[in-house]
Scaffold this motif. Structure first.
Motif, PDB file in Angstrom:
ATOM      1  N   PRO A  62       0.817  -1.217   0.000  1.00 11.01           N
ATOM      2  CA  PRO A  62       0.000   0.000   0.000  1.00 11.01           C
ATOM      3  C   PRO A  62       0.847   1.262   0.000  1.00 11.01           C
ATOM      4  CG  PRO A  62      -0.891  -1.586   1.553  1.00 11.01           C
ATOM      5  CD  PRO A  62       0.413  -2.153   1.055  1.00 11.01           C
ATOM      6  N   GLU A  63       0.355   2.260  -0.702  1.00 10.33           N
ATOM      7  CA  GLU A  63       1.070   3.532  -0.839  1.00 10.33           C
ATOM      8  C   GLU A  63       1.437   4.121   0.518  1.00 10.33           C
ATOM      9  OE1 GLU A  63      -0.158   7.968  -2.326  1.00 10.33           O
ATOM     10  OE2 GLU A  63      -1.000   6.275  -3.400  1.00 10.33           O
TER      11      GLU A  63
ATOM     12  N   GLU B  49       2.446   2.761   3.073  1.00 11.02           N
ATOM     13  CA  GLU B  49       3.618   2.149   3.687  1.00 11.02           C
ATOM     14  C   GLU B  49       4.915   2.609   3.030  1.00 11.02           C
ATOM     15  OE1 GLU B  49       3.425  -2.076   3.873  1.00 11.02           O
ATOM     16  OE2 GLU B  49       1.327  -2.118   4.505  1.00 11.02           O
TER      17      GLU B  49
ATOM     18  N   ASP C  38      -9.283   5.295   1.650  1.00 12.51           N
ATOM     19  CA  ASP C  38      -8.975   4.074   0.907  1.00 12.51           C
ATOM     20  C   ASP C  38      -7.879   3.268   1.605  1.00 12.51           C
ATOM     21  OD1 ASP C  38     -10.806   4.817  -0.990  1.00 12.51           O
ATOM     22  OD2 ASP C  38      -9.319   5.719  -2.325  1.00 12.51           O
ATOM     23  N   TYR C  39      -8.003   1.952   1.509  1.00 13.68           N
ATOM     24  CA  TYR C  39      -7.042   1.049   2.154  1.00 13.68           C
ATOM     25  C   TYR C  39      -5.613   1.351   1.727  1.00 13.68           C
ATOM     26  CZ  TYR C  39      -4.444  -3.252   3.059  1.00 13.68           C
ATOM     27  OH  TYR C  39      -3.488  -4.159   3.449  1.00 13.68           O
ATOM     28  N   ASP C  40      -5.425   1.636   0.440  1.00 16.18           N
ATOM     29  CA  ASP C  40      -4.080   1.835  -0.091  1.00 16.18           C
ATOM     30  C   ASP C  40      -3.415   3.104   0.456  1.00 16.18           C
ATOM     31  OD1 ASP C  40      -1.980   0.950  -1.873  1.00 16.18           O
ATOM     32  OD2 ASP C  40      -2.438   2.718  -3.070  1.00 16.18           O
ATOM     33  N   LYS C  41      -4.196   4.037   0.974  1.00 18.18           N
ATOM     34  CA  LYS C  41      -3.637   5.295   1.473  1.00 18.18           C
ATOM     35  C   LYS C  41      -3.040   5.160   2.866  1.00 18.18           C
ATOM     36  CE  LYS C  41      -4.871   7.517  -2.193  1.00 18.18           C
ATOM     37  NZ  LYS C  41      -3.842   7.873  -3.206  1.00 18.18           N
ATOM     38  N   GLY C  42      -3.278   4.033   3.521  1.00 17.69           N
ATOM     39  CA  GLY C  42      -2.715   3.823   4.843  1.00 17.69           C
ATOM     40  C   GLY C  42      -3.664   4.227   5.954  1.00 17.69           C
TER      41      GLY C  42
ATOM     42  N   ASN D 141       2.235  -7.543  -3.627  1.00 15.37           N
ATOM     43  CA  ASN D 141       1.097  -7.358  -2.718  1.00 15.37           C
ATOM     44  C   ASN D 141      -0.187  -7.344  -3.536  1.00 15.37           C
ATOM     45  OD1 ASN D 141       0.346  -6.571   0.188  1.00 15.37           O
ATOM     46  ND2 ASN D 141      -0.758  -5.073  -1.022  1.00 15.37           N
TER      47      ASN D 141
ATOM     48  N   LEU E 299      -4.043  -7.118  -3.725  1.00 15.75           N
ATOM     49  CA  LEU E 299      -5.124  -6.628  -2.876  1.00 15.75           C
ATOM     50  C   LEU E 299      -6.482  -7.186  -3.284  1.00 15.75           C
ATOM     51  CD1 LEU E 299      -4.100  -2.886  -2.499  1.00 15.75           C
ATOM     52  CD2 LEU E 299      -3.752  -4.751  -0.889  1.00 15.75           C
TER      53      LEU E 299
END
Length: 648
Positions: A243-244, A246, A362-366, A546, A548
């Motif tokens: 994810p971004e 991270e 969003d999940y990817d934003k952390g 990864n 998703l």
């Protein structure tokens, strides 16, 4: 005659004056660099660090020779000065000559914007075209987002593009909540970023995913943070990366004291809506007529909102807009995610059900919980507490019942704005199942009459369900635009919407190239086509793999009737494989020597594979693809020679 001369002289003077005024306006806008902004000169330092940096990045499309910014905050505004120098190195980067700068017309002002091209032969060129236009975003019909566009000449390999920008912004919620990027995807020769904040305004700073430490000084009642680094490589970009949130190297500034303070400010915005009107109460009561449970009532109101409203963005591009009145949304039948949620909450309130707005990241934003308190949210949905259990629903997304998590919200981070706001995370959407049943009757020439029945997985079925509900014709007519692949003649195709919302396809067709002829052999089977979707693009990676995906499973049963007079000469071996991403099985059965049945199951799982384990993972997928290339083989039975008679 003299009068004519005077007339022409006066006209020339006017034209000259107008030209001078236009040039003056242009110079004010473009502002040829003055004393404060001296054009950049790329003077080689000839140090070991520079030579190594140039060598590492010689094949990159562009590199930044300079990236410097200065950001200053007051009590109510933020000011940005930004200077960037880009060297174009390949033809792929010619688009750099089209510069776009987005801003919000309600909350931001670009006070200075300058750009020039340094050509390889030493010329300095200004923009050939300047535009200030509404930013076109799909679905955004009423947005305050605008963009300034500068088109620069001779943006070709070897040229250098230089840009200066000054912009002021109103602080969202009158608080500082700013993310400062400390690394870009582009290599940077010299990087410098400065942020100053008034000492008397309480704030905190948090560095994430970075080893760069700022120099901190106190100047004129302000604390000044300075990050500086030379010869920086761009961060790695790979598909299916972690994810971004991270990976992003950043510094966060926030003057919010706590998440409770953030929640209170947002609740104040949403609580401005009055009680429902009489017309709205009657409408809500009509929607829940005959519904017994609260969940049934909620689903009825959500379905009404989703089917009656159309999405229109009416937001500030950088901050949540002031909520519109629920009565206006109810009458106009359009709005953004905030409006959908507001109307749902007011209609539910009309029938005695309490709900809450829920902010989504969003999940990817952390996870926002890993950051300082602030606004990291880009969406709004609905939350309810029924019988001691929290339920969440997006009034915009069609086809999902209360607490069914659609793929768009899978694993998203949320901020529930109830009386005591709290951060949480939505569960990941469960694995969906796509079932297919194939019956193929082969002919001697390798063609086949095929009947295929398919029950779509839940997330795939939702789109067709909406299409069918909006279609006033018969359900089967929705396939009138279906185009069969080359070599396939469609005989019949039916689409059936089930009561539970699932969608089934029933298709009959002739496939002239179903079997592949090789001499006397006909080869056919499922082949490796089912694996074409595999999310693998290269054999080596620099970041963990990864995936998703929310998890999905396929179940395929294929029955092949072989032509009379043919015999089976080869059936592939059963094959099974399990790795971090996939569980796969293909098994073969025969019945009466005339029918071969293949049963294939495949489950795809969300996973993360470290770089050290990626080669083994790829090897397992290669073995699966190779095994799936093995085909069933049949051939025509050869007549046996007569047995000679034995005379006594």
């Amino acid at each position: 005659m003299e009068k004519n001369k005077l007339k022409w002289l006066w006209l020339l003077i006017c034209v000259a004056a107008a030209s001078f005024a236009a040039a003056l306006c242009l110079s004010i806008f473009l502002g040829w660099p003055g004393e404060k902004l001296v054009p950049y000169k790329d003077v080689p330092q000839n140090t070991q660090a520079e030579r190594e940096w140039e060598q590492r990045n010689k094949d990159k499309s562009v590199v930044m020779l300079l990236q410097e910014s200065k950001m200053e905050f007051t009590e109510t505004e933020g000011f940005l000065e930004w200077h960037q120098v880009i060297r174009i190195q390949t033809d792929k980067a010619k688009g750099v000559g089209e510069l776009k700068f987005e801003y919000s017309k309600n909350s931001e002002r670009i006070t200075e914007l300058k750009a020039i091209t340094h050509t390889r032969d030493g010329r300095v060129l200004r923009p050939s075209m300047i535009q200030d236009r509404n930013k076109v975003v799909e679905g955004n019909f009423y947005s305050d987002a605008r963009e300034k566009v500068l088109t620069l000449p001779e943006a070709v390999p070897g040229s250098i593009i230089e840009v200066w920008l000054r912009r002021s912004s109103k602080l969202g919620l009158n608080k500082i909540n700013q993310i400062i990027p400390l690394r870009y995807d582009c290599p940077i020769k010299f990087f410098r970023s400065e942020v100053s904040v008034p000492v008397k305004k309480q704030f905190r700073m948090l560095s994430r995913n970075t080893a760069i430490k700022p120099k901190i000084s106190s100047v004129g009642g302000k604390l000044v943070y300075l990050w500086q680094q030379d010869y920086v490589d761009g961060y790695i970009k790979e598909k299916y990366s972690p994810p971004e949130g991270e990976l992003t190297e950043e510094a966060i500034f926030s003057s919010f004291n706590s998440w409770d303070e953030v929640g209170s400010l947002f609740r104040e915005k949403f609580d401005k809506n009055p009680k429902p009107t009489t017309k709205m109460v009657l409408a809500a009561q009509g929607l829940i007529a005959g519904k017994r449970t609260e969940i049934e009532k909620v689903n009825a109101i959500l379905q009404y909102i989703c089917s009656q409203l159309r999405y229109v963005s009416i937001t500030d591009s950088r901050y949540f807009s002031e909520p519109r009145k629920a009565s206006v949304i109810f009458e106009q039948k359009f709005g953004n995610c905030q409006d959908y949620t507001i109307l749902a909450g007011v209609l539910l309130k009309a029938v005695g059900i309490t709900s809450y707005p829920v902010l989504v990241c969003d999940y990817d934003k952390g996870n926002p919980a890993d950051k300082l308190p602030g606004n990291y949210f880009n969406h709004v949905i609905l939350g309810l507490l029924l019988d001691g259990k929290y339920y969440y629903a997006d009034p915009q997304i069609f086809g999902y019942q209360l607490n069914e998590i659609p793929p768009q919200l899978s694993g998203a981070y949320i901020f529930v704005l109830n009386d005591k706001p709290f951060l949480s995370q939505l569960p990941f959407a469960p694995a969906s199942v796509d079932k297919k049943d194939i019956r193929a009757k082969l002919s001697e020439d390798g063609s086949a009459l095929v009947q295929e029945f398919q029950a779509l997985a839940r997330d795939d079925a939702v789109g067709y369900e909406l299409q069918l509900k909006n279609n006033q014709q018969k359900e089967a007519d929705i396939t009138s635009s279906f185009t069969a692949p080359i070599g396939i003649k469609l005989i019949e195709r039916k689409v059936v919407l089930q009561k539970d919302g699932s969608v089934n396809f029933d298709t009959v067709y002739n496939d002239n190239s179903f079997g592949r002829i090789a001499g006397e052999i006909i080869m056919f089977g499922l082949g490796p086509e089912a694996l074409n979707w595999l999310p693998v693009e290269k054999k080596e990676r620099e970041l963990p793999f990864n995936f998703l995906g929310n998890g999905k499973s396929w179940l395929t049963r294929a029955a092949y009737d072989i032509p009379p007079g043919f015999e089976i000469v080869h059936i592939p071996e059963n094959f099974e494989l399990t790795n971090d991403l996939i569980t796969f099985s293909r098994k073969y059965f025969t019945y009466n020597k005339n029918t071969i049945t293949v049963l294939e199951t495949m489950l795809v799982k969300p996973c993360r594979i470290p770089v050290s384990g990626y080669a083994k993972f790829i090897s397992s997928l290669d073995s699966m693809v190779s095994a799936c290339k093995d085909m069933i083989c049949i051939q025509k039975q050869k007549s046996k020679p007569p047995v000679p008679s034995q005379e006594k």
